[in-house]
Enzyme design. Structure first.
Site, PDB file in Angstrom:
ATOM      1  N   ALA A 159     -19.137  38.127  45.247  1.00  0.00           N
ATOM      2  CA  ALA A 159     -20.142  38.844  44.463  1.00  0.00           C
ATOM      3  C   ALA A 159     -21.450  38.995  45.234  1.00  0.00           C
ATOM      4  CB  ALA A 159     -20.385  38.110  43.143  1.00  0.00           C
ATOM      5  N   TYR A 160     -21.832  37.951  45.943  1.00  0.00           N
ATOM      6  CA  TYR A 160     -23.063  38.000  46.736  1.00  0.00           C
ATOM      7  C   TYR A 160     -22.940  39.037  47.848  1.00  0.00           C
ATOM      8  CZ  TYR A 160     -26.934  36.320  49.676  1.00  0.00           C
ATOM      9  OH  TYR A 160     -28.080  36.230  50.427  1.00  0.00           O
TER      10      TYR A 160
END
Length: 252
Positions: A159-160
């Site tokens: 996600a990052y």
């Protein structure tokens, strides 16, 4: 809007650094101030940490104020730029260092965590970049912050890395949209860097493994990244435009 004042500025170049109360943002703010820029230290919540950044800058002979603004709040960001205009007469450099990090396998990630991270990392970058595009003076620079994990693609960073991939995707597009205005747009993508954001939640063994990953066999420091940013926004780096610079000690 809370404001921490310091010495009045002269008529030189002016920088806004978001997320400048700690970590890479603080190192960038201090380095740009040492290079003679008046610096607007943006912070989200920690006024005392922002005041420490301002104090460090002014104690070294630099010029700074601190202004609170959530980078994802377009009204707050407009007010941040307005304060820089009011205090120092304009804006020449914008460094968007504000960001969130949350680690989780994709299968297990809480979507509320995803939304909060993307609000800061994607929307926040877009809001700050949009205001920079409207306000930067000729000869100016915008620098975004990504991560080398976009390339290394380590597990738990999905996600990052996705949020920072969006930052990289904006970079050349914005540089091209600012054609003819003598403004550069670049993104710096640090590797493992010894900040609270990076170290939080990692074991000593994990940190040691990541430190050994680059051929230089150490973690980066916030000052390493600040030197790269200072080069990009200075006269020596002004021919570099629309690029992603992976400042990571030689990681893939």
């Amino acid at each position: 809007m809370p404001l921490i004042d310091s010495t009045a500025a002269g008529t030189g170049r002016v920088a806004i650094v978001t997320g400048a109360s700690r970590g890479i943002g603080r190192a960038v703010a201090e380095r740009l101030a040492a290079d003679g820029l008046a610096v607007v230290v943006d912070y989200a919540r920690d006024a005392s940490a922002a005041e420490e950044t301002v104090t460090a800058i002014t104690a070294a002979g630099g010029t700074a104020i601190a202004v609170q603004a959530d980078v994802a709040d377009d009204d707050a960001v407009a007010a941040l730029f307005g304060r820089a205009q009011e205090e120092y007469g304009g804006v020449d450099v914008v460094v968007n260092s504000a960001g969130r990090l949350a680690l989780s396998p994709i299968a297990d990630l809480d979507l509320n965590v995803l939304d909060a991270m993307h609000r800061t990392n994607i929307r926040g970058t877009f809001v700050v970049a949009r205001e920079a595009a409207r306000r930067l003076r000729a000869g100016g620079s915008f620098v975004g912050l990504s991560t080398s994990v976009v390339g290394t693609q380590l597990p738990s960073y999905g996600a990052y890395a996705a949020s920072k991939g969006a930052v990289e995707a904006m970079t050349l597009i914005l540089a091209r949209e600012l054609r003819g205005r003598d403004i550069t747009v670049n993104t710096v993508a640090p590797g493992p860097t010894a900040t609270d954001l990076f170290l939080d939640g990692k074991t000593d063994e994990q940190v040691e493994t990541l430190a050994k990953a680059p051929p230089l066999e150490r973690l980066g420091t916030p000052e390493d990244i600040a030197r790269v940013v200072a080069f990009l926004v200075g006269p020596e780096g002004h021919w570099i435009n629309g690029q992603i610079l992976r400042a990571n000690g030689g990681m893939v």
